[in-house]
Design an enzyme around this catalytic site. Sequence first.
Site, PDB file in Angstrom:
ATOM      1  N   GLU A 441       0.841  -1.212   0.000  1.00 12.66           N
ATOM      2  CA  GLU A 441       0.000   0.000   0.000  1.00 12.66           C
ATOM      3  C   GLU A 441       0.869   1.252   0.000  1.00 12.66           C
ATOM      4  O   GLU A 441       0.497   2.280   0.560  1.00 12.66           O
ATOM      5  CB  GLU A 441      -0.931   0.044   1.219  1.00 12.66           C
ATOM      6  CG  GLU A 441      -1.881  -1.102   1.348  1.00 12.66           C
ATOM      7  CD  GLU A 441      -2.809  -1.232   0.171  1.00 12.66           C
ATOM      8  OE1 GLU A 441      -2.980  -0.244  -0.563  1.00 12.66           O
ATOM      9  OE2 GLU A 441      -3.334  -2.338  -0.025  1.00 12.66           O
TER      10      GLU A 441
HETATM   11  C1  LIG Z   1       3.393  -9.779   0.428  1.00 10.84           C
HETATM   12  C2  LIG Z   1       3.091  -8.707  -0.576  1.00 10.84           C
HETATM   13  C3  LIG Z   1       1.785  -8.470  -0.944  1.00 10.84           C
HETATM   14  C4  LIG Z   1       1.482  -7.480  -1.898  1.00 10.84           C
HETATM   15  N1  LIG Z   1       0.186  -7.304  -2.314  1.00 10.84           N
HETATM   16  C5  LIG Z   1      -0.069  -6.482  -3.374  1.00 10.84           C
HETATM   17  C6  LIG Z   1      -1.365  -6.422  -3.971  1.00 10.84           C
HETATM   18  O1  LIG Z   1      -2.306  -7.074  -3.513  1.00 10.84           O
HETATM   19  N2  LIG Z   1      -1.543  -5.631  -5.061  1.00 10.84           N
HETATM   20  C7  LIG Z   1      -0.532  -4.895  -5.598  1.00 10.84           C
HETATM   21  O2  LIG Z   1      -0.752  -4.214  -6.589  1.00 10.84           O
HETATM   22  N3  LIG Z   1       0.712  -4.914  -5.050  1.00 10.84           N
HETATM   23  C8  LIG Z   1       0.964  -5.696  -3.967  1.00 10.84           C
HETATM   24  N4  LIG Z   1       2.226  -5.754  -3.419  1.00 10.84           N
HETATM   25  C9  LIG Z   1       3.274  -4.919  -3.972  1.00 10.84           C
HETATM   26  C10 LIG Z   1       3.660  -3.770  -3.053  1.00 10.84           C
HETATM   27  O3  LIG Z   1       2.639  -2.808  -3.017  1.00 10.84           O
HETATM   28  C11 LIG Z   1       5.005  -3.222  -3.571  1.00 10.84           C
HETATM   29  O4  LIG Z   1       5.986  -4.182  -3.208  1.00 10.84           O
HETATM   30  C12 LIG Z   1       5.337  -1.862  -3.013  1.00 10.84           C
HETATM   31  O5  LIG Z   1       4.464  -0.903  -3.540  1.00 10.84           O
HETATM   32  C13 LIG Z   1       6.780  -1.442  -3.327  1.00 10.84           C
HETATM   33  O6  LIG Z   1       7.098  -1.633  -4.674  1.00 10.84           O
HETATM   34  P1  LIG Z   1       8.413  -2.472  -5.071  1.00 10.84           P
HETATM   35  O7  LIG Z   1       8.374  -3.757  -4.329  1.00 10.84           O
HETATM   36  O8  LIG Z   1       8.498  -2.541  -6.535  1.00 10.84           O
HETATM   37  O9  LIG Z   1       9.596  -1.652  -4.474  1.00 10.84           O
HETATM   38  P2  LIG Z   1      10.359  -0.449  -5.209  1.00 10.84           P
HETATM   39  O10 LIG Z   1       9.364   0.485  -5.769  1.00 10.84           O
HETATM   40  O11 LIG Z   1      11.382  -1.016  -6.095  1.00 10.84           O
HETATM   41  O12 LIG Z   1      11.050   0.245  -3.962  1.00 10.84           O
HETATM   42  C14 LIG Z   1      12.304  -0.191  -3.403  1.00 10.84           C
HETATM   43  C15 LIG Z   1      12.767   0.882  -2.418  1.00 10.84           C
HETATM   44  O13 LIG Z   1      12.969   2.116  -3.112  1.00 10.84           O
HETATM   45  C16 LIG Z   1      12.202   3.153  -2.530  1.00 10.84           C
HETATM   46  N5  LIG Z   1      11.718   4.037  -3.587  1.00 10.84           N
HETATM   47  C17 LIG Z   1      11.081   3.699  -4.716  1.00 10.84           C
HETATM   48  N6  LIG Z   1      10.801   4.785  -5.447  1.00 10.84           N
HETATM   49  C18 LIG Z   1      11.266   5.838  -4.761  1.00 10.84           C
HETATM   50  C19 LIG Z   1      11.279   7.248  -4.979  1.00 10.84           C
HETATM   51  N7  LIG Z   1      10.724   7.795  -6.053  1.00 10.84           N
HETATM   52  N8  LIG Z   1      11.871   8.029  -4.058  1.00 10.84           N
HETATM   53  C20 LIG Z   1      12.408   7.503  -2.939  1.00 10.84           C
HETATM   54  N9  LIG Z   1      12.419   6.186  -2.676  1.00 10.84           N
HETATM   55  C21 LIG Z   1      11.858   5.365  -3.566  1.00 10.84           C
HETATM   56  C22 LIG Z   1      11.062   2.460  -1.801  1.00 10.84           C
HETATM   57  O14 LIG Z   1      10.533   3.251  -0.738  1.00 10.84           O
HETATM   58  C23 LIG Z   1      11.749   1.186  -1.315  1.00 10.84           C
HETATM   59  O15 LIG Z   1      12.421   1.433  -0.116  1.00 10.84           O
HETATM   60  C24 LIG Z   1       2.531  -6.704  -2.444  1.00 10.84           C
HETATM   61  C25 LIG Z   1       3.859  -6.941  -2.042  1.00 10.84           C
HETATM   62  C26 LIG Z   1       4.140  -7.939  -1.147  1.00 10.84           C
HETATM   63  C27 LIG Z   1       5.586  -8.200  -0.777  1.00 10.84           C
END
Ligand SMILES: Cc1cc2nc3c(=O)[nH]c(=O)nc-3n(C[C@H](O)[C@H](O)[C@H](O)COP(=O)(O)OP(=O)(O)OC[C@H]3O[C@@H](n4cnc5c(N)ncnc54)[C@H](O)[C@@H]3O)c2cc1C
Length: 604
Positions: A441
């Site tokens: 989220e």
């Molecule tokens: C168990 C689980 C359940 C989930 N359920 C759902 C679901 O039901 N539906 C769905 O759509 N998604 C779901 N997700 C996905 C989840 O919402 C994402 O993992 C989350 O939004 C972060 O995206 P990412 O993993 O690609 O991390 P990234 O976006 O790659 O982020 C990696 C790091 O970089 C930082 N970062 C990224 N962009 C920036 C920026 N512009 N400035 C500063 N820092 C930044 C982040 O804060 C983080 O610390 C789920 C994930 C998990 C692990």
Amino acid sequence: MEFKYNVRDLLFILKEWLPTKEVLELDRFKEYYDMNDIDSILIEGYKVSREVVSPINAIGDKNPVRFEKGVVISPPGYREVYQFLQKNGWGSSSECVVDGGMPLTVFKAASEMISAACPAMGSNVKLTSGAANVILHYGREEDKERFIPKMLNGEWQGTMNLTEPSAGSDVGDALTKAFPTDDPWLYKIKGTKMFITAGDGSICDNIIHLVLARPTGGCKGSAGLGLYIVPKYWVNEDGSIGRPNDVTTIAVEHKMGLGGSATCMLNYGENDECYGIRLGNPPDEKGRSQGLAMMFRMMNESRIGTGFNANAQASSAYAQASQYAVERVQGYIKGERVLIIKHADVRRMLMDMKAHTEGIRAMIYKGFYNIDMAENIKDKAKAKKHDDIAAILTPLIKCYSSETAVNVTCEAVQVLGGVGYTKEFPIEQYVRDSKILTIWEGTSFIHGQDLVKRKMRMGDGVPFANWMGGILSFIEANKAAAGLEKEFRNLEKAYRCMEDVKSLYDVWHLNKMDDLIGLYAIRTLFVCAQVQVAECLLEQALIAQKQIAQLAADHYDINFYKGKIASARYYVNNILPNVFILSEIIKNADLSSQECPEESLVVN
Ligand SMILES: Cc1cc2nc3c(=O)[nH]c(=O)nc-3n(C[C@H](O)[C@H](O)[C@H](O)COP(=O)(O)OP(=O)(O)OC[C@H]3O[C@@H](n4cnc5c(N)ncnc54)[C@H](O)[C@@H]3O)c2cc1C
């Protein structure tokens, strides 16, 4: 260890602190519920949590979701419990905007215990409620008739699909496409979504996915995304289940926690046979769609829901640690062997957990109360004020509650010592289950940004100024409260620190100092959240003081009220001073993390 929960604090919030009566008397609710229902709703909710839901929590952890020969199998008992909750009014039918639905303020108090009893099950129910609410708001009548009844009665469940391999925090990079067909409402969906909670499994007969995808003609970025209802099995017009809709599960994640919840990678349209029904309008002449805005309806609920879920887990871990502290004998005081609760440091840990969970709970229910009022009162100007407060509280609740839950659940392990680290006790599961709540989220950073870039500045900064003004008025009106003078002085000092930080942000925004704006966003969010929590706890302490003055010294409830005052005093004297330090750190505006050469940040 038996599942226990602080039902008394929930009753205090609903019956003594918040103006819940005002909510129950709104047109939408008054025919169905009144204040007399609150006790029975909470007592029954507690019973369901203990007897029906909590037994499957460890089962899901020990026998996580399996993916065998293309089929996703949920842990034993999950189907039965999901259907029990949905069919018996403990799930989406009470949470959704339908006749007979409960105010969030009341329903969430029961739902909190269900989330605490099994966090993985709680998220299945909440996703279904969120998806159903989006269809109820934006779907055509025929969509509502087709999908809603079976989503509410437990036959089907719902999901939200934003994340893709190359689109995580930045949803606007999504590659999933929606191609038009001869039917203007029907689209062919093609793409891959990952990490989809409840994306597949055996707890239901069908899954109604809400999928963000870029329609033909959609512009770049998040503004170009539309939102589509994509069932796992097609749903015929009479509501019966039809052919498979070309949604293929290609992987189920092996995770640190939440083993009972299926986190899936889904391929839409591998065979070019996946169809979705559009919600809202097609792209306008600039290629803009309302997909993300519609999804935000679900996400805002889910964001507060994530903070709520985090505090439920933290509260349950605290409850269990407190039980252990009155069973375990270890060490001596004045030559006598004692229960560990007699040791000052164990009491400190318990107090820390109590103050945090009660304070954050208060902030969360303040959020629910404001949502109920915003959505259901007729006076538009008043509704807007409630909506503004809910909007400001949303990032505070999501981020502060989830970050705190990680610490509180770890502290609960610490109370147990070595056995806390073993699987003999259920607390280590909460440590693993709660960590995801700082990530999904929107990561904590996303919420820090939401606060400093949007919520502080929306409506030319007036709503934020009003929110701050509400806290200041409370301080001014009560700072002479006998017995709490020191605490009000601390709150006033913290408030002034928050004012300084806000003024600094105004300067940073004016000068477009983006590096500083982002760098200090989470810490600024902590400043605001800790001031808000302290205010809530002091409001509650004032009520507790009045009750104590009226009750006999041996009244059965006297220690509850003394505990409420202790929570406020502990939080304000031990946690709130972090705001003094944080505001100094923010004002110092150190950039060493940015100036450090990348080569020396990365360990090779
Ligand atoms: C168990 C689980 C359940 C989930 N359920 C759902 C679901 O039901 N539906 C769905 O759509 N998604 C779901 N997700 C996905 C989840 O919402 C994402 O993992 C989350 O939004 C972060 O995206 P990412 O993993 O690609 O991390 P990234 O976006 O790659 O982020 C990696 C790091 O970089 C930082 N970062 C990224 N962009 C920036 C920026 N512009 N400035 C500063 N820092 C930044 C982040 O804060 C983080 O610390 C789920 C994930 C998990 C692990």
